[in-house]
Design an enzyme around this catalytic site. Structure first.
Site, PDB file in Angstrom:
ATOM      1  N   THR A 128     -16.270   1.178   2.596  1.00 22.48           N
ATOM      2  CA  THR A 128     -15.703   2.220   1.740  1.00 22.48           C
ATOM      3  C   THR A 128     -16.773   2.773   0.816  1.00 22.48           C
ATOM      4  O   THR A 128     -16.849   3.986   0.578  1.00 22.48           O
ATOM      5  CB  THR A 128     -14.519   1.661   0.930  1.00 22.48           C
ATOM      6  OG1 THR A 128     -13.680   0.923   1.810  1.00 22.48           O
ATOM      7  CG2 THR A 128     -13.719   2.770   0.306  1.00 22.48           C
ATOM      8  N   LYS A 151     -18.835   5.283   2.514  1.00 22.64           N
ATOM      9  CA  LYS A 151     -18.197   6.598   2.567  1.00 22.64           C
ATOM     10  C   LYS A 151     -18.391   7.355   1.256  1.00 22.64           C
ATOM     11  O   LYS A 151     -18.787   8.525   1.260  1.00 22.64           O
ATOM     12  CB  LYS A 151     -16.717   6.440   2.850  1.00 22.64           C
ATOM     13  CG  LYS A 151     -16.480   6.105   4.302  1.00 22.64           C
ATOM     14  CD  LYS A 151     -15.013   5.992   4.604  1.00 22.64           C
ATOM     15  CE  LYS A 151     -14.819   5.888   6.089  1.00 22.64           C
ATOM     16  NZ  LYS A 151     -15.163   7.120   6.781  1.00 22.64           N
ATOM     17  N   ARG A 204       6.900  -4.677 -12.315  1.00 20.13           N
ATOM     18  CA  ARG A 204       7.338  -3.489 -11.593  1.00 20.13           C
ATOM     19  C   ARG A 204       8.789  -3.670 -11.166  1.00 20.13           C
ATOM     20  O   ARG A 204       9.336  -4.766 -11.247  1.00 20.13           O
ATOM     21  CB  ARG A 204       6.443  -3.254 -10.375  1.00 20.13           C
ATOM     22  CG  ARG A 204       6.451  -4.383  -9.391  1.00 20.13           C
ATOM     23  CD  ARG A 204       5.387  -4.229  -8.316  1.00 20.13           C
ATOM     24  NE  ARG A 204       5.737  -3.207  -7.340  1.00 20.13           N
ATOM     25  CZ  ARG A 204       5.341  -3.227  -6.066  1.00 20.13           C
ATOM     26  NH1 ARG A 204       4.582  -4.218  -5.609  1.00 20.13           N
ATOM     27  NH2 ARG A 204       5.661  -2.275  -5.233  1.00 20.13           N
ATOM     28  N   HIS A 257      -0.565  -3.926   5.900  1.00 19.74           N
ATOM     29  CA  HIS A 257      -1.899  -3.570   5.448  1.00 19.74           C
ATOM     30  C   HIS A 257      -2.579  -2.520   6.319  1.00 19.74           C
ATOM     31  O   HIS A 257      -3.093  -1.533   5.792  1.00 19.74           O
ATOM     32  CB  HIS A 257      -2.810  -4.758   5.156  1.00 19.74           C
ATOM     33  CG  HIS A 257      -3.884  -4.298   4.233  1.00 19.74           C
ATOM     34  ND1 HIS A 257      -3.673  -4.108   2.892  1.00 19.74           N
ATOM     35  CD2 HIS A 257      -5.121  -3.846   4.479  1.00 19.74           C
ATOM     36  CE1 HIS A 257      -4.742  -3.574   2.360  1.00 19.74           C
ATOM     37  NE2 HIS A 257      -5.638  -3.408   3.287  1.00 19.74           N
ATOM     38  N   GLU A 275      -1.003  -0.349   7.789  1.00 20.59           N
ATOM     39  CA  GLU A 275      -0.233   0.838   7.404  1.00 20.59           C
ATOM     40  C   GLU A 275      -0.878   1.545   6.217  1.00 20.59           C
ATOM     41  O   GLU A 275      -0.938   2.772   6.158  1.00 20.59           O
ATOM     42  CB  GLU A 275       1.201   0.418   7.074  1.00 20.59           C
ATOM     43  CG  GLU A 275       2.041   1.454   6.355  1.00 20.59           C
ATOM     44  CD  GLU A 275       2.395   2.633   7.213  1.00 20.59           C
ATOM     45  OE1 GLU A 275       2.346   2.503   8.453  1.00 20.59           O
ATOM     46  OE2 GLU A 275       2.732   3.701   6.650  1.00 20.59           O
ATOM     47  N   ASP A 278      -3.690  22.316  24.179  1.00 20.36           N
ATOM     48  CA  ASP A 278      -2.542  21.820  23.414  1.00 20.36           C
ATOM     49  C   ASP A 278      -2.710  20.315  23.324  1.00 20.36           C
ATOM     50  O   ASP A 278      -3.742  19.774  23.720  1.00 20.36           O
ATOM     51  CB  ASP A 278      -1.218  22.182  24.116  1.00 20.36           C
ATOM     52  CG  ASP A 278      -0.053  22.239  23.138  1.00 20.36           C
ATOM     53  OD1 ASP A 278       0.302  21.192  22.573  1.00 20.36           O
ATOM     54  OD2 ASP A 278       0.492  23.341  22.923  1.00 20.36           O
ATOM     55  N   HIS A 333      -3.621 -10.827   1.292  1.00 17.64           N
ATOM     56  CA  HIS A 333      -3.977 -10.573  -0.114  1.00 17.64           C
ATOM     57  C   HIS A 333      -2.788  -9.980  -0.879  1.00 17.64           C
ATOM     58  O   HIS A 333      -2.842  -9.858  -2.088  1.00 17.64           O
ATOM     59  CB  HIS A 333      -5.230  -9.699  -0.239  1.00 17.64           C
ATOM     60  CG  HIS A 333      -5.090  -8.303   0.258  1.00 17.64           C
ATOM     61  ND1 HIS A 333      -6.111  -7.610   0.834  1.00 17.64           N
ATOM     62  CD2 HIS A 333      -4.045  -7.450   0.280  1.00 17.64           C
ATOM     63  CE1 HIS A 333      -5.711  -6.406   1.182  1.00 17.64           C
ATOM     64  NE2 HIS A 333      -4.465  -6.286   0.858  1.00 17.64           N
ATOM     65  N   HIS A 334      -1.730  -9.600  -0.138  1.00 18.97           N
ATOM     66  CA  HIS A 334      -0.506  -9.157  -0.813  1.00 18.97           C
ATOM     67  C   HIS A 334       0.337 -10.351  -1.252  1.00 18.97           C
ATOM     68  O   HIS A 334       1.375 -10.175  -1.858  1.00 18.97           O
ATOM     69  CB  HIS A 334       0.324  -8.273   0.116  1.00 18.97           C
ATOM     70  CG  HIS A 334      -0.372  -7.003   0.505  1.00 18.97           C
ATOM     71  ND1 HIS A 334      -0.199  -5.824  -0.187  1.00 18.97           N
ATOM     72  CD2 HIS A 334      -1.239  -6.718   1.498  1.00 18.97           C
ATOM     73  CE1 HIS A 334      -0.929  -4.883   0.373  1.00 18.97           C
ATOM     74  NE2 HIS A 334      -1.580  -5.385   1.391  1.00 18.97           N
ATOM     75  N   HIS A 370      12.612   5.843  -2.631  1.00 18.29           N
ATOM     76  CA  HIS A 370      11.422   6.616  -3.018  1.00 18.29           C
ATOM     77  C   HIS A 370      10.212   6.137  -2.208  1.00 18.29           C
ATOM     78  O   HIS A 370       9.494   6.939  -1.613  1.00 18.29           O
ATOM     79  CB  HIS A 370      11.152   6.465  -4.514  1.00 18.29           C
ATOM     80  CG  HIS A 370       9.764   6.875  -4.938  1.00 18.29           C
ATOM     81  ND1 HIS A 370       9.372   8.188  -5.019  1.00 18.29           N
ATOM     82  CD2 HIS A 370       8.673   6.136  -5.290  1.00 18.29           C
ATOM     83  CE1 HIS A 370       8.102   8.243  -5.401  1.00 18.29           C
ATOM     84  NE2 HIS A 370       7.653   7.004  -5.568  1.00 18.29           N
ATOM     85  N   TRP A 380      10.730  -1.133  -0.975  1.00 18.34           N
ATOM     86  CA  TRP A 380      10.367  -0.601   0.344  1.00 18.34           C
ATOM     87  C   TRP A 380       9.787  -1.692   1.230  1.00 18.34           C
ATOM     88  O   TRP A 380       9.780  -1.565   2.448  1.00 18.34           O
ATOM     89  CB  TRP A 380       9.410   0.592   0.227  1.00 18.34           C
ATOM     90  CG  TRP A 380       7.945   0.237   0.114  1.00 18.34           C
ATOM     91  CD1 TRP A 380       7.270  -0.036  -1.027  1.00 18.34           C
ATOM     92  CD2 TRP A 380       7.005   0.127   1.185  1.00 18.34           C
ATOM     93  NE1 TRP A 380       5.954  -0.324  -0.730  1.00 18.34           N
ATOM     94  CE2 TRP A 380       5.761  -0.228   0.615  1.00 18.34           C
ATOM     95  CE3 TRP A 380       7.068   0.298   2.566  1.00 18.34           C
ATOM     96  CZ2 TRP A 380       4.611  -0.431   1.373  1.00 18.34           C
ATOM     97  CZ3 TRP A 380       5.924   0.094   3.322  1.00 18.34           C
ATOM     98  CH2 TRP A 380       4.712  -0.270   2.717  1.00 18.34           C
ATOM     99  N   SER A 409     -14.195  14.550   4.438  1.00 19.20           N
ATOM    100  CA  SER A 409     -15.488  14.663   5.114  1.00 19.20           C
ATOM    101  C   SER A 409     -15.649  16.003   5.819  1.00 19.20           C
ATOM    102  O   SER A 409     -16.749  16.352   6.246  1.00 19.20           O
ATOM    103  CB  SER A 409     -15.646  13.550   6.152  1.00 19.20           C
ATOM    104  OG  SER A 409     -15.482  12.306   5.537  1.00 19.20           O
ATOM    105  N   TYR A 454      -3.951   1.725   5.576  1.00 21.67           N
ATOM    106  CA  TYR A 454      -5.111   2.491   6.040  1.00 21.67           C
ATOM    107  C   TYR A 454      -4.717   3.632   6.938  1.00 21.67           C
ATOM    108  O   TYR A 454      -5.442   4.626   7.038  1.00 21.67           O
ATOM    109  CB  TYR A 454      -6.113   1.544   6.725  1.00 21.67           C
ATOM    110  CG  TYR A 454      -6.705   0.593   5.711  1.00 21.67           C
ATOM    111  CD1 TYR A 454      -6.502   0.820   4.361  1.00 21.67           C
ATOM    112  CD2 TYR A 454      -7.437  -0.501   6.068  1.00 21.67           C
ATOM    113  CE1 TYR A 454      -7.002  -0.027   3.408  1.00 21.67           C
ATOM    114  CE2 TYR A 454      -7.952  -1.364   5.116  1.00 21.67           C
ATOM    115  CZ  TYR A 454      -7.725  -1.121   3.785  1.00 21.67           C
ATOM    116  OH  TYR A 454      -8.224  -1.962   2.846  1.00 21.67           O
ATOM    117  N   SER A 493       9.107   7.241  16.840  1.00 20.56           N
ATOM    118  CA  SER A 493       8.459   8.527  16.611  1.00 20.56           C
ATOM    119  C   SER A 493       6.958   8.352  16.348  1.00 20.56           C
ATOM    120  O   SER A 493       6.128   9.037  16.951  1.00 20.56           O
ATOM    121  CB  SER A 493       9.134   9.224  15.435  1.00 20.56           C
ATOM    122  OG  SER A 493       8.287  10.168  14.855  1.00 20.56           O
ATOM    123  N   SER A 494       6.618   7.403  15.478  1.00 23.26           N
ATOM    124  CA  SER A 494       5.200   7.210  15.140  1.00 23.26           C
ATOM    125  C   SER A 494       4.395   6.748  16.342  1.00 23.26           C
ATOM    126  O   SER A 494       3.269   7.197  16.546  1.00 23.26           O
ATOM    127  CB  SER A 494       5.038   6.143  14.064  1.00 23.26           C
ATOM    128  OG  SER A 494       5.544   6.586  12.873  1.00 23.26           O
TER     129      SER A 494
END
Lengths: 292, 533
Positions: free
Chosen positions: B336, B339, B458, B261, B263, B113, B310-311, B84, B149, B276, B265, B177-178
């Protein structure tokens, strides 16, 4: 911005090469996956699927590059297109830098943090005392906590020769580029040929070094974190040198066919950048993996 | 922001000229080099993945509906949480953003293009293959990936099942790909802008994708390195993540989160760009503080590289490390906050109307801010010792990813559907989708905060009895949210097939080059670049 030629940006027609390439990567991924998953038994057809995928991707590269070369030679590309290619290649090399950064990160972490901690440094005295009180932290880590032993690879001898070879090849590649820009075709071929020879000798010596390490020093991929970082870093670097050498050979063949002009030689430029990049990585390797 | 001097006649002439280039049938989609086709492929693919990953979430919520084990085995439950997560991150959110980038960036900057159209096709078509491998691994002997994951070592190495190699190589080709997609976006933006379109005139949408693409090429290779080390540790006897050989399982977490991390963002910066774009259109006012938005985005991107640990506050880092990562993380709240302030200031005294894109955007601002605040709570080291690995974390990142990223994608789809299809979507269905989603999503995720604070861990298939009531409500919210998305599917199909003819400028307050071309947008736009003043 306004000086650029915006009228002629070439948007290619439909192409079947990308989908062939996607299929090739699919075969490589499932082939490699099932080959590796069945390593212990040696069963399954994963290896064959992997080879088929590699063959297909080589076929794709030939076809795709042939298309691009034809388009370039028939004058369809503008200066703006050339910029797109150059920027694309630079950012690709940047992504390669970050790939190596992951392994260098692992190396530095092991040397500076995890190995000293296992030896009881900082507030880890009890970890050391309870888990592996026999263990002595050192780098190169010639005896792991679990007790497997190896020898450290010196920097003199083959690695030093290899460093000299690869650094020289960076210069010869540059001289070839200068020769191309001055349209001196004979010098271009000579310098390019010399670069290929230097790169090839490097690879042969690297294989000799690996054989020596495996046969006489007991330094293998499984000899703890020292062997791991040694082989992963030099191994991935060797793969990149192999790829770079193949690119140089292709450039040599194209030069022999009269491709490239002093103003228009993106593929040559890209190959040359790539070659300098593998050189820089080697210098870092030589310093951090071999010497220090 | 930008004024455009490109006439509709000009555009129609281009359309006729290029009309014959489009193939028909399946070949059009397999061989296409057209950014709009590829954008549509990405968007449809991501929606299929959203439903697939959503179905797995339904399995999870069904199992957690009441305490005890009733529907699935614990090992299969772990596979469901793992796949998931992988599917939603790499298969749904990221491709949806890439699809939007493909569709909109060339039109927004006046390019014919993407810069490298064939590479663009390759980037897309790798994805269906990669995800077939990942999904196929669920049916293999021993089952699919079951280590979460984040595939922490040693769960993914010493204790993994037989399919880890397939997981590793699937991630490898997704990464390829990315990276190629990101290179294409960067080169397009750097090299293909119409004359006069300076960097500081670019729509903020383009800016956020530009910065996101840099994050991608910086960290996807690190992910490739991580999975490679997992592969060699599992199958080739290395010990990167094994202390017996001098390595360290915590090293895995460092390398993974150095990727992970940024990732996070990668999945939220484009959402900032979308919101925006939409809020000024429906507030009928220019975006407040455009340049501060650009700098705030860049600051967030920079900070994302120095907050990864921080993880890992509970792994036993040195105190200096804990403090450094805590303060850097809290610092992110500043850009943030800029924003959020700017979005609110844009709406201040605007002539606001509440069409569906605006509803989702406003919901984004509020609910993303809730997710941001729970992130700030998690950033505090001593507090995190209590919250770590509880449902509070699950609540936090689902507020950010679902009511943040996913809602912004919905908003974007509603906003540009008229441009893509040439038809207005059904506003009443859109409102149904919005209100069903917004109610159910809060029933789904808000109680998770309390569950986490009360100590429910979790990634478990069973829980203590005192968590039963909240879990029942969470599951009910989950099923309702899942069903609500079928309204969206129906709405999109209906809109593609028919609907009120959309005008070139489909929204009164809409700004930007994409609204100067016809609706639906011609197959090729801006073969000759427009002049931007």
């Amino acid at each position: 911005m306004s000086s650029k030629d915006y009228e002629t940006y070439y948007v290619p027609e439909q192409s079947h090469w990308p989908i062939v390439g996607a299929l090739a990567l699919f075969l490589i991924a499932i082939g490699a996956g099932s080959y590796v998953a069945n390593l212990d038994t040696g069963e399954g057809v994963g290896g064959y699927i992997l080879l088929a995928g590699i063959a297909l991707i080589i076929y794709m590269m030939f076809g795709w590059f042939t298309n691009v070369i034809d388009e370039s030679m028939s004058g369809k590309y503008s200066a703006q297109m050339d910029t797109s290619f150059r920027q694309g290649m630079s950012w690709f090399i940047f992504s390669e830098v970050m790939f190596f950064a992951a392994f260098f990160g692992a190396l530095f972490y092991a040397r500076m943090l995890s190995v000293p901690w296992l030896g009881g440094e900082g507030n880890n005295f009890e970890t050391w005392n309870v888990l592996w009180p026999e263990f002595q932290a050192s780098w190169p880590l010639i005896k792991t906590p679990a007790g497997s032993e190896t020898e450290a690879m010196g920097w003199y001898g083959l690695p030093l020769i290899n460093t000299i070879l690869l650094l020289t090849s960076s210069f010869t590649a540059h001289f070839a580029h200068v020769a191309l820009e001055h349209n001196k075709r004979a010098a271009l071929k000579a310098w390019l040929g010399l670069t290929i020879i230097l790169g090839s000798i490097f690879l042969v010596l690297q294989v000799v070094e690996y054989q020596h390490a495996y046969a006489e020093m007991d330094l293998t991929l499984t000899s703890g974190i020292y062997g791991n970082t040694f082989y992963m870093l030099t191994g991935f670097h060797g793969m990149h040198v192999t790829l770079g050498t193949i690119m140089l050979i292709v450039m040599f063949l194209r030069v022999s066919r009269g491709h490239f002009t002093p103003d228009n030689h993106f593929a040559f430029q890209a190959t040359s950048w790539y070659w300098h990049f593998v050189d820089v990585v080697w210098v870092l390797l030589f310093v951090f993996v071999y010497i220090l | 922001m930008t004024t455009v001097t490109d006439t509709m006649d000009n555009v129609d002439a281009q359309h006729d000229h290029h009309a014959d280039h489009k193939m028909t049938g399946i070949k059009r989609w397999l061989l296409t080099t057209n950014h709009k086709d590829i954008g549509s492929l990405y968007l449809w693919f991501s929606f299929i993945m959203l439903l697939t990953g959503g179905a797995m979430a339904m399995v999870i919520r069904a199992e957690l509906f009441q305490p005890g084990l009733q529907i699935v085995e614990p090992d299969f439950f772990n596979q469901m949480t793992t796949v998931h997560g992988l599917i939603m991150v790499f298969g749904a959110i990221m491709p949806a953003f890439t699809g939007l980038a493909n569709w909109m960036i060339p039109m927004m900057i006046g390019a014919p293009d993407m810069a490298l159209p064939r590479l663009n096709n390759w980037s897309f078509w790798i994805l269906p293959f990669a995800f077939s491998i990942l999904l196929a691994s669920l049916f293999m002997e021993g089952g699919g990936p079951n280590f979460g994951w984040t595939f922490y070592a040693p769960l993914s190495t010493t204790y993994s099942n037989g399919s880890t190699a397939f997981f590793v190589f699937a991630v490898h080709i997704m990464g390829i790909s990315s990276i190629m997609g990101a290179i294409n976006i960067i080169v397009t933006i750097m090299n293909m802008r119409a004359p006069g379109m300076t960097y500081m005139k670019m729509p903020l949408f383009v800016w956020t994708f530009f910065i996101t693409a840099y994050l991608l090429i910086a960290v996807m290779p690190v992910l490739a390195g991580t999975v490679t080390m997992v592969l060699t540790d599992t199958y080739f006897g290395t010990s990167f993540f094994d202390a017996a050989g001098g390595g360290d399982p915590v090293l895995f977490q460092h390398i993974f989160w150095f990727f992970g991390h940024p990732e996070v963002y990668i999945m939220i910066l484009p959402a900032f760009g979308i919101v925006s774009t939409i809020i000024p259109a429906f507030a009928r006012k220019p975006l407040f503080g455009y340049s501060s938005m650009v700098y705030a985005t860049a600051s967030i991107a920079f900070l994302s590289f120095i907050v990864w640990a921080h993880h890992m506050f509970t792994t036993g880092m040195p105190l200096a490390g804990e403090l450094f990562f805590m303060y850097c993380t809290m610092l992110i709240a500043v850009p943030t906050g800029v924003k959020v302030f700017n979005w609110v200031a844009t709406m201040w005294r605007g002539a606001i109307t509440f069409e569906t894109p605006m509803l989702f955007s406003i919901a984004f601002v509020i609910l993303f801010t809730i997710g941001g605040f729970s992130g700030l709570m998690l950033a505090m080291t001593p507090v995190d010792f209590q919250y770590h690995d509880t449902y509070f974390v699950v609540a936090h990142f689902h507020y950010v990813l679902v009511t943040g990223s996913l809602f912004s994608i919905f908003a974007a789809v509603y906003y540009w559907l008229p441009k893509w299809t040439g038809h207005m979507y059904s506003e009443s269905l859109g409102r149904w989708h919005f209100w069903c989603s917004i109610i159910s999503v809060n029933v789904l995720f808000f109680p998770m905060h309390f569950l986490g604070l009360a100590g429910m861990p979790r990634r478990i298939p069973d829980y203590a009895l005192q968590f039963a009531d909240f879990n029942k409500w969470v599951s009910i919210g989950g099923f309702a949210f899942g069903l609500s998305q079928l309204i969206f599917l129906a709405l999109v199909i209906k809109c593609v097939r028919a609907g009120k003819q959309a005008e070139a400028k489909s929204w009164e307050g809409a700004e930007g080059l994409e609204w100067t071309v016809a609706s639906p947008a011609p197959y090729h736009t801006f073969a000759t670049p427009p002049k931007v003043d």
